[in-house]
Design an enzyme around this catalytic site. Structure first.
Site: not given
Ligand SMILES: *[C@@H]1O[C@H](CO)[C@@H](O)[C@H](O)[C@H]1NC(C)=O
Ligand SMILES: *[C@@H]1O[C@H](CO)[C@@H](O)[C@H](O)[C@H]1NC(C)=O
Ligand SMILES: *[C@@H]1O[C@H](CO)[C@@H](O)[C@H](O)[C@H]1NC(C)=O
Ligand SMILES: *[C@@H]1O[C@H](CO)[C@@H](O)[C@H](O)[C@H]1NC(C)=O
Ligand SMILES: *[C@@H]1O[C@H](CO)[C@@H](O)[C@H](O)[C@H]1NC(C)=O
Ligand SMILES: *[C@@H]1O[C@H](CO)[C@@H](O)[C@H](O)[C@H]1NC(C)=O
Ligand SMILES: *[C@@H]1O[C@H](CO)[C@@H](O)[C@H](O)[C@H]1NC(C)=O
Length: 665
Positions: A353, A467
């Protein structure tokens, strides 16, 4: 502007959490009693005095606080911390200082200025009917009160003659004493804690850019019960005399029967610049400049140009609806400065990201980690920011704190606490010599479990991490693990159009149903946590292509070894058999149960905690439950991957994202 103010005010109130204070229902101003020259500005800064001679200021929390149960009872434990700054006009001459006060009233009608600190007057100083307990930060040496110097901290009971006092300073871990100057104008933090059982009052003082010292500056063993009424008020008092200082309180938190909430150093209000020296100098320069009229015009033009280009450089997006998230917003300028202009040298890590930069906030010298995410969709921005505000409110000792965000053109910047030791995978894989011992590993597992329990079951809404893996567990300066990056995958979903939803998660930690349907829930988190436990205990990755074929998939290998009656053979070899067998077996079996391919077989986080704490024992039929995992084509991982590939072909937009790289390298 108004709503911004209220938000700040509420935030301040959150810090003022006491057992009997119900936050959020009242406005801040209604909560305080202000006397004298004291004032609370829109940023939440308490100004006790300004540069007016012979004045005093009082700020009290308006509601009474229960300090004991009955007149003859003993005072409960309490804890308070605040950040103060004393700015003087002249470096070595100053007003009289300030005091934290526990008083029978929320105002002090008889208090006078100067050496009396606004607490007492000539006639009642030392009177046992005062019922006042205070901690003074005294910047003036008054012989009549037996002051030890002009820069000391003292505990006062009913009198300005302190019961104990010490020069201002703190002890390092090595026991060395370091002096600090109370009137330096620099913000300093103080903890005042009383243990009602041991009847001991401790005071610890330190500059805010340092960790809290372990040894208190002052420690007084004294029962405070005879000096206090059942219900008392808490607040601050301060005064000036001939010589003046501005006394500020930047943040404050108080709690009965518990430790006061930590203060958020990243959001301290700014102290006004000191009017004297600086402004006078500037005025002088301006006066000279103005006399060269022509030159002035040129200057103005240049200045204007510089200002405009500066403004553009630091331009960020702020919409009306966003104002309510005020305190969570950082200015782009501050973050730009903090990271030295997002220099490559400051990069801590890179991920799917975006990049993570190290920074130091200019106003407070606090170290931060800034995650820079490119974000091209304006869609869902409002939900996005609301989500950030939610995450920013989570508080748990084993979570990395999200301090706030900033939005700019195509970018979103997330600001986190900086974790100097980097991530857990570094300790597991990149430090063969100093690798973690069993006690540390077991603590890490338990701490991460407690953070996940908090996210799943203890917060007002369920937060899915999505995650969990060692790279997302950071290690703080005291070697405590902190789970990072929670909630981000959802954030990134919000910002995207629903057609291209991210299946966040990392292969190896992804529950089969998550890979199949792309839908994360608490049970998929528990799967990942199960794999995480196995990984920490065995010191190897969940999928290891270089291992012998029967050992490639960690969970399968452990199950096989269990079948053969030697489950402990899988524990990390680097521990050289130095581990607690019972704990290791529990971790392995619980890890297998959590990472069961069938979601319904996995325990909840509260059960995981009670297994780890030894409160509950694993089910008797565990072995049959776990061995019921079936792997038709070798492994559920392979299945998942195949299914995922198939699905990707039909829904071309499904993407797997490598999760964020953590702050550590
Ligand atoms: C100090 O505060 C008082 C009351 O708010 C105000 O009247 C006075 O002008 C202030 N003095 C200075 C020097 O700022
Ligand atoms: C104080 O009194 C309340 C109610 O009588 C009781 O519940 C509480 O346990 C008492 N606290 C202490 C510390 O004695
Ligand atoms: C508290 O102590 C005083 C003096 O020892 C005694 O007179 C009084 O009755 C006590 N009060 C209670 C409620 O026990
Ligand atoms: C302030 O301190 C400096 C150095 O510590 C000293 O030289 C100076 O004379 C002091 N000023 C006053 C007014 O005491
Ligand atoms: C001192 O303070 C006390 C208590 O507030 C008050 O009753 C008294 O009048 C004050 N005395 C003077 C001289 O101001
Ligand atoms: C610290 O301050 C005290 C009192 O002012 C002084 O006696 C002492 O020498 C100082 N110590 C250092 C290391 O500056
Ligand atoms: C006060 O400090 C002493 C010495 O460090 C410590 O043993 C004690 O637990 C502390 N008490 C409180 C209430 O913090």
């Amino acid at each position: 502007m108004m709503s911004c103010l209220i938000m700040l005010v509420l935030l301040f109130l959150l810090n003022l959490a006491s057992s009997d204070i119900n936050q959020g229902q009242f406005s801040f101003n209604g909560y305080l009693n202000i006397e004298g020259l004291a004032d609370v500005d829109s940023s939440g800064l308490f100004k006790l005095t300004n540069s007016t001679t012979f004045t005093l200021g009082h700020i009290f929390y308006k509601n009474p606080i229960q300090f004991k149960n009955s007149t003859n009872g003993s005072v409960f434990s309490f804890s308070t911390t605040f950040i103060f700054a004393i700015a003087s006009e002249y470096p070595n001459l100053s007003g009289h200082g300030l005091a934290f006060v526990i008083s029978p009233n929320n105002r002090i009608p008889g208090g006078v200025s100067s050496q009396h600190l606004g607490l007492f007057n000539q006639s009642n100083n030392g009177d046992s009917s005062n019922h006042v307990v205070a901690v003074e930060l005294d910047t003036f040496m008054n012989i009549e009160f037996e002051d030890i110097d002009h820069n000391h901290v003292g505990i006062d009971i009913n009198s300005l003659i302190s019961v104990v006092s010490a020069p201002a300073g703190y002890f390092t871990d090595e026991g060395k004493f370091i002096n600090v100057s109370l009137k330096s104008g620099d913000p300093m933090q103080i903890w005042i804690e009383y243990n009602g059982v041991e009847m001991q009052l401790n005071v610890t003082l330190y500059p805010i850019n340092l960790p809290r010292p372990k040894t208190p500056l002052l420690s007084l063993k004294k029962d405070l019960s005879p000096y206090m009424y059942d219900s008392m008020y808490v607040g601050f008092s301060s005064s000036t005399g001939h010589l003046i200082s501005s006394h500020y309180i930047l943040a404050w938190s108080f709690k009965m029967n518990g430790k006061a909430d930590e203060l958020d150093l990243s959001r301290l209000p700014k102290i006004p610049r000191h009017d004297n020296g600086g402004i006078k100098q500037l005025k002088k320069i301006l006066a000279i400049t103005l006399s060269f009229t022509g030159l002035t015009l040129v200057l103005v033009l240049v200045l204007g140009f510089v200002l405009i280009s500066r403004k553009k450089r630091f331009m960020e997006i702020l919409e009306d609806w966003e104002v309510q998230y005020g305190p969570h917003r950082f200015s782009y300028k501050d973050l730009f400065k903090a990271t030295k202009g997002f220099k490559d040298k400051e990069i801590l890590g890179r991920g799917g990201f975006g990049r993570v930069y190290k920074g130091v906030l200019p106003s407070s010298n606090i170290q931060i980690a800034v995650k820079r995410i490119s974000h091209d969709s304006r869609q869902g921005m409002r939900e996005f920011v609301a989500e950030i505000a939610t995450i920013g409110r989570l508080r748990h000792p084993n979570l990395v704190r999200l301090l706030g965000y900033c939005r700019r053109k195509q970018e979103l910047l997330l600001v986190y606490d900086y974790m100097p030791n980097g991530s857990l995978d570094k300790f597991l894989y990149h430090q063969p010599n100093s690798s973690l011992n069993w006690t540390q590993r077991f603590k890490i597992i338990k701490d991460v479990a407690s953070a996940l329990f908090y996210l799943h079951q203890q917060w007002v809404q369920v937060i899915i991490h999505r995650d969990i893996k060692p790279a997302n567990v950071l290690i703080d300066s005291d070697m405590n693990p902190r789970l990072g990056d929670f909630g981000l995958a959802k954030l990134c979903d919000l910002g995207n159009d629903p057609q291209t939803s991210h299946v966040a998660g990392t292969l190896g930690y992804m529950a089969p149903e998550l890979a199949r349907a792309g839908k994360a829930n608490t049970s998929t988190d528990i799967y990942a946590f199960g794999i995480f436990m196995l990984e920490v205990a065995c010191g190897r990755k969940p999928i290891e292509p270089r291992a012998p074929p029967e050992e490639t998939f960690l969970a399968d290998w452990i199950t096989d070894c269990w079948d053969k009656g030697d489950i402990l053979a899988t524990i990390d070899k680097r521990l050289e058999k130095r581990f607690v067998g019972q704990q290791a077996e529990l971790v392995l079996k619980l890890g297998l149960l959590c990472s069961h391919p069938v979601a319904a077989a996995r325990p909840s986080m509260s059960s995981v905690i009670s297994y780890l704490d030894g409160i509950a024992s694993l089910p008797d039929d565990l072995s049959s439950v776990i061995k019921a995992r079936e792997f038709p084509t070798g492994s559920n991982e392979v299945d998942a991957l195949n299914e995922l590939t198939a699905e990707r072909n039909t829904v071309a937009s499904l993407t797997i994202t490598e999760a964020f790289v953590s702050h550590g390298r």
